[in-house]
Design an enzyme around this catalytic site. Structure first.
Site, PDB file in Angstrom:
ATOM      1  N   GLY A  11       0.817  -1.212   0.000  1.00 55.16           N
ATOM      2  CA  GLY A  11       0.000   0.000   0.000  1.00 55.16           C
ATOM      3  C   GLY A  11       0.845   1.253   0.000  1.00 55.16           C
ATOM      4  N   GLY A  14      -0.689   4.860  -0.243  1.00 56.46           N
ATOM      5  CA  GLY A  14      -1.612   5.369   0.767  1.00 56.46           C
ATOM      6  C   GLY A  14      -0.965   6.419   1.652  1.00 56.46           C
ATOM      7  CG  HIS A 158      -8.152   9.160  14.117  1.00 60.08           C
ATOM      8  ND1 HIS A 158      -8.472   8.662  15.354  1.00 60.08           N
ATOM      9  CD2 HIS A 158      -6.870   8.784  13.878  1.00 60.08           C
ATOM     10  CE1 HIS A 158      -7.426   8.005  15.842  1.00 60.08           C
ATOM     11  NE2 HIS A 158      -6.448   8.069  14.969  1.00 60.08           N
ATOM     12  CG  HIS A 159      -7.681  11.446   8.953  1.00 59.98           C
ATOM     13  ND1 HIS A 159      -8.243  10.607   8.017  1.00 59.98           N
ATOM     14  CD2 HIS A 159      -6.715  10.728   9.575  1.00 59.98           C
ATOM     15  CE1 HIS A 159      -7.629   9.435   8.050  1.00 59.98           C
ATOM     16  NE2 HIS A 159      -6.707   9.481   8.995  1.00 59.98           N
ATOM     17  CE  LYS A 162      -8.768   5.285  12.810  1.00 60.15           C
ATOM     18  NZ  LYS A 162      -7.865   4.427  12.029  1.00 60.15           N
TER      19      LYS A 162
END
Length: 270
Positions: A11, A14, A158-159, A162
């Protein structure tokens, strides 16, 4: 350097994948040799370093980890549960160590990770930050002193991107506290309150989740009694703290026998 540890990053396109590529690029004791993306990605063939913003490192993005299985010693996986389990299965077959930061795994998926760890060394940690892992240690102390009489709540932010909630870090906080109290988190966790809920059950552990903006990760455990409260908080201002922790984990896990480990062990906290 011929003695550099060869690592693969799954990944690599990402948010965390790019950080891991950057962390590996600035660590002279490791050598990023493989970087993968999802099958069919338009990024196949792009230099992983260019994508991560650290310049050309000579590692082209691939969508086939199996074709590069002989080119790395340890895999770092911050992907999705399904992809992560597939990667672990491949590494188990070829006896490659794995560092896992993927969250959102079900109980059955976690059990499968444990089965693979009978044959290879796996560091599984929902959060590889040194500060977060120290926080988990502090939670044990706080729970030992206040856990039996204080109301315990866990808050995390969190952002907006998420996908899982509560965060893996928040759940681990709850597990640390519940285990110290000889309780099962499944039995005492409260994940939301709405309407007429009645008085608080003193044995529960509450969770509150916020998703907003670009917050990397804030976590607080609240121990509240009548007249005083203790808050243990960790705030992340850069994802590089996770990248640096992952580099410590890969260098540690490659020296370990088969088994399932966590960052507490990597950092010598237990």
């Amino acid at each position: 350097m011929t003695n550099q540890l060869r690592i693969a990053v799954a990944g690599a396109n990402g948010r965390m994948g790019k950080i891991l590529v950057e962390a590996a690029a600035v660590d002279d004791s490791v050598n990023l040799t493989v970087a993968t993306v999802r099958p069919g990605s338009s990024l196949i063939g792009v230099d992983a370093g260019e994508l991560a913003g650290v310049g050309n490192i000579g590692v082209q993005l691939s969508d086939d980890l199996s074709s590069n299985i002989d080119d790395f010693d340890v895999l770092i996986d911050f992907t999705s549960p399904e992809a992560c389990l597939s990667h672990i299965s491949l590494c188990e077959k070829h006896r490659k160590s794995v560092v896992v930061g993927t969250t959102g795994l079900s109980e059955q998926e976690l059990a499968n990770v444990g089965l693979s760890a009978q044959h290879i060394a796996i560091v599984f940690a929902p959060n590889m930050s040194v500060g977060v892992n120290l926080m988990w240690k502090l939670l044990e102390v706080a729970t030992e002193v206040m856990g039996e009489y204080a109301d315990i709540e866990i808050q995390e932010t969190h952002h907006r991107h998420k996908k899982d909630a509560p965060s893996g870090t928040a759940l681990k906080m709850g597990e640390v506290i519940a285990n110290k109290l000889n309780r099962d988190l499944k039995d005492v966790a409260v994940y939301g309150r709405e309407g007429l809920t009645g008085e608080r059950d003193s044995k529960t552990i509450g969770f509150a989740t916020t998703r907003a903006g670009d917050v990397i990760g804030d976590h607080t455990a609240l121990f509240a009694d009548l007249g005083e409260r203790l808050e243990i908080t960790h705030k992340s201002s850069s994802r590089m703290t996770y990248g640096k922790g992952a580099m410590r984990a890969v260098k540690w896990v490659v020296e370990q026998p088969s088994g399932l480990y966590d960052m507490q062990q990597v950092l010598g906290l237990k």
